[in-house]
Design an enzyme around this catalytic site. Structure first.
Site, PDB file in Angstrom:
ATOM      1  N   GLU A  47     -64.826 -81.957  38.762  1.00 12.91           N
ATOM      2  CA  GLU A  47     -64.124 -81.629  39.513  1.00 12.91           C
ATOM      3  C   GLU A  47     -62.841 -80.409  39.284  1.00 12.91           C
ATOM      4  OE1 GLU A  47     -60.967 -83.363  42.910  1.00 12.91           O
ATOM      5  OE2 GLU A  47     -61.883 -84.783  41.458  1.00 12.91           O
ATOM      6  N   LYS A 106     -66.510 -81.488  51.578  1.00 11.48           N
ATOM      7  CA  LYS A 106     -66.572 -79.982  52.103  1.00 11.48           C
ATOM      8  C   LYS A 106     -67.762 -79.580  51.556  1.00 11.48           C
ATOM      9  CE  LYS A 106     -62.802 -80.592  50.381  1.00 11.48           C
ATOM     10  NZ  LYS A 106     -62.096 -81.751  49.807  1.00 11.48           N
ATOM     11  N   THR A 165     -50.288 -87.190  56.251  1.00 13.17           N
ATOM     12  CA  THR A 165     -50.902 -87.978  57.171  1.00 13.17           C
ATOM     13  C   THR A 165     -50.570 -89.463  57.389  1.00 13.17           C
ATOM     14  OG1 THR A 165     -52.948 -86.533  56.966  1.00 13.17           O
ATOM     15  CG2 THR A 165     -53.417 -88.557  58.359  1.00 13.17           C
ATOM     16  N   TYR A 202     -54.314 -85.766  62.654  1.00 13.28           N
ATOM     17  CA  TYR A 202     -53.691 -84.944  61.638  1.00 13.28           C
ATOM     18  C   TYR A 202     -53.163 -83.643  62.549  1.00 13.28           C
ATOM     19  CZ  TYR A 202     -53.311 -81.532  57.836  1.00 13.28           C
ATOM     20  OH  TYR A 202     -53.011 -80.539  56.963  1.00 13.28           O
ATOM     21  N   ASP A 221     -68.391 -80.932  47.814  1.00 12.31           N
ATOM     22  CA  ASP A 221     -66.926 -81.568  47.251  1.00 12.31           C
ATOM     23  C   ASP A 221     -66.816 -82.808  48.154  1.00 12.31           C
ATOM     24  OD1 ASP A 221     -64.619 -82.050  46.103  1.00 12.31           O
ATOM     25  OD2 ASP A 221     -63.481 -80.329  46.558  1.00 12.31           O
ATOM     26  N   ALA A 222     -67.007 -84.012  47.421  1.00  8.19           N
ATOM     27  CA  ALA A 222     -66.643 -85.117  48.011  1.00  8.19           C
ATOM     28  C   ALA A 222     -65.239 -85.694  47.583  1.00  8.19           C
ATOM     29  CB  ALA A 222     -67.758 -86.158  47.856  1.00  8.19           C
ATOM     30  N   GLY A 223     -64.384 -85.496  48.540  1.00  4.48           N
ATOM     31  CA  GLY A 223     -62.975 -85.917  47.878  1.00  4.48           C
ATOM     32  C   GLY A 223     -62.396 -87.189  48.458  1.00  4.48           C
ATOM     33  N   GLY A 224     -61.090 -87.628  48.480  1.00  2.00           N
ATOM     34  CA  GLY A 224     -60.703 -89.110  48.963  1.00  2.00           C
ATOM     35  C   GLY A 224     -60.748 -88.952  50.357  1.00  2.00           C
TER      36      GLY A 224
END
Length: 268
Positions: free
Chosen positions: A74, A16, A130, A142, A9-12
């Protein structure tokens, strides 16, 4: 050589990775800015790899590293991964419920039986905590931001209901927020206090939207997932507190930040 299957899972903000070896799931996450090293690590531990991808940067990963992979939508992978984890973690929820996925931003999905549909999105989420947290303090890390938020007192930054009513009897709970950040510089406060106020504002906003969505779709249970919950006790406690206040049952998954990657891995 045994073939290993994986979902990515390639997010912003993060990548993951969930990979299965000998029937066991392994989990890893890494900053999206370290994409090359993340994929190099994965190919080192799993030279014979079959992968499915999801997330906003899935096509980038596919074109650069995994031309033979499949990209899973997604929202589909998130909901499928959530269903899988509910069973795996032995947690129960009503047949009809909301999934609130708090990542960089926040997405809402309604699940009714086997059907799942995305119904809402907001820019309020972990990226807000963040990014705005780094503007309100001198802190960039973070985890340190989450520690400070836990130590702070939002009442030194927010105007609370009890501040308005003072000695008069309040019609609602006095510690509820009347106005976020409204005390400004009128009262001394610390970085920790500002972060506590920020975390509370995010929790309140997400719960407000959640309660409205729950009323529209006639559900009473909420499944909370996403990377912003992990290691952020002030946000998690705020969400749980306000959800309970508005009469919604909340369920948190231990590995909820990996729902998208898990959902993708199930298609391999």
């Amino acid at each position: 050589m045994q073939q290993i299957t994986a979902g990515i899972d390639a997010g912003g903000s993060l990548i993951k990775i969930v990979y299965q070896e000998n029937g066991r799931m392994h989990f890893k996450k890494i900053s999206i800015n370290k994409m090359d090293s993340a994929i190099s690590w994965l190919k080192m531990v799993a030279p014979s790899l079959k992968v499915s991808l999801t997330g906003g940067k899935a096509n980038t990963l596919q074109n650069k590293y995994f031309q033979d992979s499949v990209v899973i939508p997604e929202f589909q992978s998130t909901c499928e991964g959530a269903r899988f984890l509910l069973e795996k973690e032995n947690k129960s929820i009503a047949d009809n419920y909301l999934i609130v996925n708090i990542g960089t931003g926040t997405s809402w999905h309604v699940v009714k039986g086997e059907k799942a549909e995305r119904i809402l999105g907001s820019g309020m989420g972990g990226g807000t905590f963040t990014g705005l947290g780094s503007l309100l303090t001198q802190v960039q890390d973070y985890q340190l931001l989450t520690v400070l938020a836990e130590e702070g007192n939002k009442g030194k930054v927010d105007i609370l209901v009890k501040d308005i009513y003072e000695s008069a009897e309040s019609p609602i709970e006095g510690d509820l927020t009347a106005a976020n950040f409204a005390k400004g510089k009128k009262q001394d406060h610390t970085e920790a206090d500002r972060l506590a106020s920020l975390s509370n504002m995010i929790a309140e906003t997400i719960v407000l939207l959640t309660s409205q969505a729950a009323a529209i779709h006639q559900v009473n249970s909420v499944l909370i997932i996403g990377t912003a919950i992990n290691g952020n006790p002030s946000l998690k406690k705020g969400l749980d507190y306000y959800l309970n206040m508005v009469g919604l049952t909340s369920v948190f998954l231990d590995r909820g930040e990996y729902c998208g990657a898990i959902g993708a891995s199930l298609t391999v």
